[in-house]
Design a protein around this motif. Sequence first.
Motif, PDB file in Angstrom:
ATOM      1  N   LEU A 120     -46.544  64.173 -36.319  1.00  0.00           N
ATOM      2  CA  LEU A 120     -45.064  63.830 -37.184  1.00  0.00           C
ATOM      3  C   LEU A 120     -43.956  63.711 -36.289  1.00  0.00           C
ATOM      4  O   LEU A 120     -43.269  62.959 -36.183  1.00  0.00           O
TER       5      LEU A 120
ATOM      6  N   GLU B 197     -44.226  60.418 -34.707  1.00  0.00           N
ATOM      7  CA  GLU B 197     -44.049  59.218 -35.546  1.00  0.00           C
ATOM      8  C   GLU B 197     -42.429  59.387 -35.781  1.00  0.00           C
ATOM      9  O   GLU B 197     -41.762  58.258 -36.002  1.00  0.00           O
ATOM     10  N   LEU B 198     -41.737  60.531 -35.864  1.00  0.00           N
ATOM     11  CA  LEU B 198     -40.456  60.419 -36.067  1.00  0.00           C
ATOM     12  C   LEU B 198     -39.676  59.942 -34.813  1.00  0.00           C
ATOM     13  O   LEU B 198     -38.766  58.906 -34.863  1.00  0.00           O
TER      14      LEU B 198
ATOM     15  N   ASP C 202     -38.297  57.101 -36.897  1.00  0.00           N
ATOM     16  CA  ASP C 202     -37.247  57.502 -37.782  1.00  0.00           C
ATOM     17  C   ASP C 202     -36.541  58.908 -36.955  1.00  0.00           C
ATOM     18  O   ASP C 202     -36.685  59.915 -37.656  1.00  0.00           O
ATOM     19  N   PRO C 203     -35.802  58.822 -36.111  1.00  0.00           N
ATOM     20  CA  PRO C 203     -35.308  59.854 -35.075  1.00  0.00           C
ATOM     21  C   PRO C 203     -34.542  60.638 -35.979  1.00  0.00           C
ATOM     22  O   PRO C 203     -34.238  61.851 -35.613  1.00  0.00           O
ATOM     23  N   HIS C 204     -33.669  60.213 -36.921  1.00  0.00           N
ATOM     24  CA  HIS C 204     -32.797  60.882 -37.876  1.00  0.00           C
ATOM     25  C   HIS C 204     -33.431  61.257 -39.102  1.00  0.00           C
ATOM     26  O   HIS C 204     -32.584  61.950 -39.993  1.00  0.00           O
ATOM     27  N   GLY C 205     -34.458  61.149 -39.538  1.00  0.00           N
ATOM     28  CA  GLY C 205     -35.310  61.447 -40.586  1.00  0.00           C
ATOM     29  C   GLY C 205     -36.050  62.581 -40.607  1.00  0.00           C
ATOM     30  O   GLY C 205     -36.039  63.700 -39.723  1.00  0.00           O
ATOM     31  N   SER C 206     -36.819  62.914 -41.483  1.00  0.00           N
ATOM     32  CA  SER C 206     -37.619  64.191 -41.607  1.00  0.00           C
ATOM     33  C   SER C 206     -39.078  63.868 -41.976  1.00  0.00           C
ATOM     34  O   SER C 206     -39.227  62.864 -42.918  1.00  0.00           O
ATOM     35  N   ARG C 207     -40.151  64.997 -41.933  1.00  0.00           N
ATOM     36  CA  ARG C 207     -41.240  64.815 -42.714  1.00  0.00           C
ATOM     37  C   ARG C 207     -41.688  66.062 -43.097  1.00  0.00           C
ATOM     38  O   ARG C 207     -41.613  66.982 -42.611  1.00  0.00           O
TER      39      ARG C 207
ATOM     40  N   SER D 211     -37.889  68.069 -38.599  1.00  0.00           N
ATOM     41  CA  SER D 211     -37.065  67.048 -38.183  1.00  0.00           C
ATOM     42  C   SER D 211     -36.604  67.308 -36.803  1.00  0.00           C
ATOM     43  O   SER D 211     -36.856  68.259 -36.307  1.00  0.00           O
ATOM     44  N   LEU D 212     -36.040  66.309 -35.976  1.00  0.00           N
ATOM     45  CA  LEU D 212     -35.725  66.270 -34.637  1.00  0.00           C
ATOM     46  C   LEU D 212     -34.439  67.039 -34.394  1.00  0.00           C
ATOM     47  O   LEU D 212     -33.326  66.736 -35.340  1.00  0.00           O
TER      48      LEU D 212
ATOM     49  N   THR E  47     -37.373  70.517 -32.036  1.00  0.00           N
ATOM     50  CA  THR E  47     -37.379  69.996 -33.550  1.00  0.00           C
ATOM     51  C   THR E  47     -36.567  71.449 -34.316  1.00  0.00           C
ATOM     52  O   THR E  47     -36.453  72.490 -33.540  1.00  0.00           O
TER      53      THR E  47
END
Length: 433
Positions: free
Chosen positions: A158, A161-162, A166-171, A192-193, A204
Amino acid sequence: YRYVNRAHADLYGFDDPEALVGKDWRTLYGESEVERFESEVMPVLREAGEWRGEATGRRKDGREFAQELSLSLTDGGIVCVVRDVTERRERRKRLERYETAMQNIHDGVYTLDAEGRITWINETAIEAFDSGYEREDLVGSFVTKILDDEDVEKCLSLIQELLREDPHGSRWCEIAIQTAYGDEIRCELNLSLRPFEDGEFRGTVGVVRDISGRKRREQQLSVLNRVLRHNLRNELNVIEGNAERLATELDDEHARQARLISKASEQIIDIAETARRIEAVLDRDDATTSVDVAAVVEERCADLRDAHPDATITVETPSERRAIADESLGEAVERLVETAIGNPGAEPVATVTVREADDRMEIRVADGGTGLPRSEIEVLFEDRETPLRHGKGLDMWFVKWLVDSYGGELDFERETPEGSVVVVRLRPASVAG
């Protein structure tokens, strides 16, 4: 000032370093900061010969800025080195506000550094999760202390993938915290990062919710559901078979009663089978794709004409219309048409229309009669069953939940020239996502 270099002058907003030579250093600080220097900093400097810390400077235009200040006492005076740390101070303040907020939420929150070490953990994670660990047992330890290899690999995937997408997103994912007692706590993790610093990955942030109770209830319901459905189907098959045999052997009145028993058994078996299909739909992977709605409707309605020769099933559709759905869409169409032609007291008539309307792909199923009772419609929008108002079977629930999973919507139009109309609205394939 006896000497000022270009960088120092620029920091305070002066174009020419010579403009500061001869000025008193106190002109570059506010009154309270000057008092602090004279009462706290200078005594330490005179005794130790050096001082380093943070201060607030004042530029030529009066604006203040955070600075890191290094002072060294020499025979010729004081050497002063200044660095602007405004951004660092702001980050620290944001982090302090963030940590305060995290301490007060009801979920467990933790942070990891880039190497996977736990750097911070909130009170909820310690108090609400009976892991057998205290804060000092966890902070500074690698996360592998509480996660097994499989969950670590899941989280690493994950994170990658971020970083990639999607560096500013979450999983989201499910993990199991390994406790000091040797058991595990099933959790839902929102990963999230942490904010990047100088373009570097810093680790994280994880928000963890205990779902062990929910997973336990799901397991209990699943077992009860399988046992009940299996036993129900087997016993009802026995009842239906015996009722049919009795219907052929008994006199008219008793035969009629036996046929009623057989029909009721058949309806309950059908409900159980619909429940099985609903469970399969809810458990399936979210793998929607582009589907030719027109072709699906044509094919299913052709099959339904063969299965119901006494019914009039009309299809009005263009040659091709694509929407976001999956292979279960045909079954939804089938159940809607069978509901339309099965209305008691009405002709077995159904008209199925596929059309584009308001940026959506519509499937309209009209029955030409009285349609579903109002209570049957209202209960679907309440999202719950009640003791006094419930659907005749599960067909419409099946359709509703399936359409919801496509990102579409189910609607009803009553008292139209077409009769009662069930409308399925789907996202066109061209605008999906």
